[in-house]
Scaffold this active site. Structure first.
Site, PDB file in Angstrom:
ATOM      1  CG  PHE A 127      -1.874   1.209   1.186  1.00 20.77           C
ATOM      2  CD1 PHE A 127      -2.998   1.182   0.372  1.00 20.77           C
ATOM      3  CD2 PHE A 127      -1.617   2.363   1.927  1.00 20.77           C
ATOM      4  CE1 PHE A 127      -3.858   2.270   0.308  1.00 20.77           C
ATOM      5  CE2 PHE A 127      -2.468   3.461   1.859  1.00 20.77           C
ATOM      6  CZ  PHE A 127      -3.598   3.410   1.043  1.00 20.77           C
ATOM      7  CG  ASP A 213       5.393   3.689   1.876  1.00 26.05           C
ATOM      8  OD1 ASP A 213       5.384   4.261   2.979  1.00 26.05           O
ATOM      9  OD2 ASP A 213       4.378   3.599   1.149  1.00 26.05           O
ATOM     10  CE  LYS A 242      -1.062   5.540   7.878  1.00 23.46           C
ATOM     11  NZ  LYS A 242      -0.672   4.938   6.602  1.00 23.46           N
TER      12      LYS A 242
HETATM   13  C1  LIG Z   1      -0.958   5.225   5.186  1.00 20.89           C
HETATM   14  C2  LIG Z   1       0.062   4.841   4.214  1.00 20.89           C
HETATM   15  C3  LIG Z   1       0.278   5.602   3.048  1.00 20.89           C
HETATM   16  C4  LIG Z   1      -0.595   6.762   2.660  1.00 20.89           C
HETATM   17  O1  LIG Z   1      -0.489   7.814   3.537  1.00 20.89           O
HETATM   18  P1  LIG Z   1      -1.571   9.030   3.444  1.00 20.89           P
HETATM   19  O2  LIG Z   1      -1.055  10.002   4.463  1.00 20.89           O
HETATM   20  O3  LIG Z   1      -2.897   8.451   3.763  1.00 20.89           O
HETATM   21  O4  LIG Z   1      -1.503   9.554   2.069  1.00 20.89           O
HETATM   22  C5  LIG Z   1       1.317   5.231   2.220  1.00 20.89           C
HETATM   23  N1  LIG Z   1       2.094   4.187   2.510  1.00 20.89           N
HETATM   24  C6  LIG Z   1       1.921   3.435   3.617  1.00 20.89           C
HETATM   25  C7  LIG Z   1       2.852   2.286   3.894  1.00 20.89           C
HETATM   26  C8  LIG Z   1       0.891   3.725   4.492  1.00 20.89           C
HETATM   27  O5  LIG Z   1       0.695   2.964   5.572  1.00 20.89           O
END
Ligand SMILES: *Cc1c(COP(=O)(O)O)cnc(C)c1O
Length: 383
Positions: A127, A213, A242
């Site tokens: 994701f 990420d 986050k």
């Molecule tokens: C939550 C998340 C995102 C997206 O972040 P947003 O602030 O909602 O755009 C991208 N990568 C990972 C691994 C995530 O957990």
């Protein structure tokens, strides 16, 4: 009737204030938060140091734009680079935007190397966000459904499968591989110990960018500041968001020196990105993680969780996956309505892919773990 677009389906509750690991509704019912607003509230709700930093900065200066120097941005960037062993930072407002920056750097890297059809390898069930580029990168058909045409440069490979990556080593169009060190949204999927190390090696041998990420795994969540530290490697590009602002919207894309100069003048930008308000919050977050020994707490409480979780009725549990305070309890039955049932029990949890996912605030104590275990024990009996 609501004036909001119907893309969310919130549970029928709204919280009016929060304190530490707890949230309160308008009738002053108290709920234990084991989700932290999806991994965001790393220091819990209304942490006085964060609240003070935000209030003080709001009174002083909220926003100026990137057309002028922002000293707090410089300070935050220096801290982040030293923590991550990287060299330059671009500030964005979310995880998806941090990943957009990483994807744009990959395009610039391709352009520099005269690759006109670049490929970025990303993992199945990963994701990376909901913008057009990041949903194209996300290896999940549910996220991509109805959004064709997607960006064609992303090819999904199986996570934790080195052979799948090696199939592309003689493809001259591959410029990067982008992965979560632990797949969060898919239910806390932890790869083999040497996976990232080997990915790093393949990237080095093939001149691919290694993009990690860490939007969910970063900022002490897994028991280190960044999850990649467990593998004794450094990525070329690191994205975080986050937990970084403990509730204020900030994302960051950290880049190794070798590639950071690709972002030349006018190649990227953001109106809000890294404004004084969010930077002051993020600096306070990093300082507080250090001064309150949060990483030590994550490891202590993680170990306690690992022990206590064994006391749950194992007959309904398929697998338990824990790294720091990123916790997945995969059930062998469908946990339908479990978020609502948990709310009735006054705790906030998440379920994804048959897995109970917990991302508690990193200030969690043993007392809170005991509450979670007794509530989850009760909840899975009902399934
Ligand atoms: C939550 C998340 C995102 C997206 O972040 P947003 O602030 O909602 O755009 C991208 N990568 C990972 C691994 C995530 O957990």
């Amino acid at each position: 009737m609501s004036y909001l677009t119907p893309n969310y389906s919130p549970l029928n509750i709204s919280f009016v204030h929060g304190s530490g690991c707890y949230l309160f509704d308008k009738n002053d019912n108290k709920y234990l938060d084991c989700l932290s607003g999806v991994g965001v509230m790393v220091l819990g709700h209304s942490h006085p140091k964060i609240v003070n930093a935000i209030c003080k900065q709001a009174k002083n200066l909220i926003h100026t734009s990137n057309w002028y120097h922002i000293d707090l941005q410089e300070q935050l960037a220096e801290k982040l680079c030293k923590l991550a062993n990287l060299n330059k930072v671009f500030f964005a407002n979310s995880g998806a935007e941090a990943n957009e920056a990483a994807i744009k750097v990959s395009r610039l890297f391709a352009n520099k190397n005269n690759i006109s059809n670049p490929i970025i390898l990303t993992a199945n069930n990963g994701f990376h966000g909901r913008t057009m580029a990041t949903l194209s990168a996300t290896g999940n058909k549910k996220v991509q459904n109805k959004f064709d045409p997607l960006m064609s440069e992303f090819i999904n490979i199986d996570f934790n499968d080195l052979a799948a990556i090696k199939q592309y080593t003689n493809n001259p169009n591959v410029v990067a591989i982008m992965l979560e060190p632990i797949q969060g949204e898919h239910g806390v999927i932890i790869p083999n110990d040497n996976y990232l190390q080997n990915v790093r090696k393949i990237c080095n041998e093939n001149n691919w960018l290694m993009i990690l990420d860490e939007v969910q795994t970063g900022i002490a969540r897994t028991g280190k500041m960044f999850a990649f530290e467990y593998s004794n490697i450094t990525p070329d590009i690191l994205t975080i968001a986050k937990g970084l602002g403990c509730g204020v919207p900030i994302g960051a894309c950290l880049i190794d020196e070798k590639y950071s100069n690709l972002l030349t003048i006018n190649t990227h930008g953001s109106t809000f990105g890294g404004n004084p308000l969010v930077c002051s919050a993020a600096i306070a977050v990093l300082n507080t993680i250090e001064s309150e020994k949060i990483i030590e707490n994550v490891n202590l409480i993680s170990d306690y969780f690992k022990n206590q979780i064994q006391t749950l009725d194992q007959s309904k549990i398929k697998q338990i996956r824990i790294k720091g305070l990123m916790i997945g309890i995969e059930l062998n039955i469908e946990p339908k309505d479990l978020m609502q049932l948990a709310l009735d029990e006054k705790i906030l949890i998440n379920t994804t892919n048959n897995t109970i996912r917990l991302l508690p605030p990193l200030i969690f104590g043993k007392k809170e773990v005991d509450i979670v275990i007794s509530k989850i024990s009760k909840l899975i009996k009902k399934l």
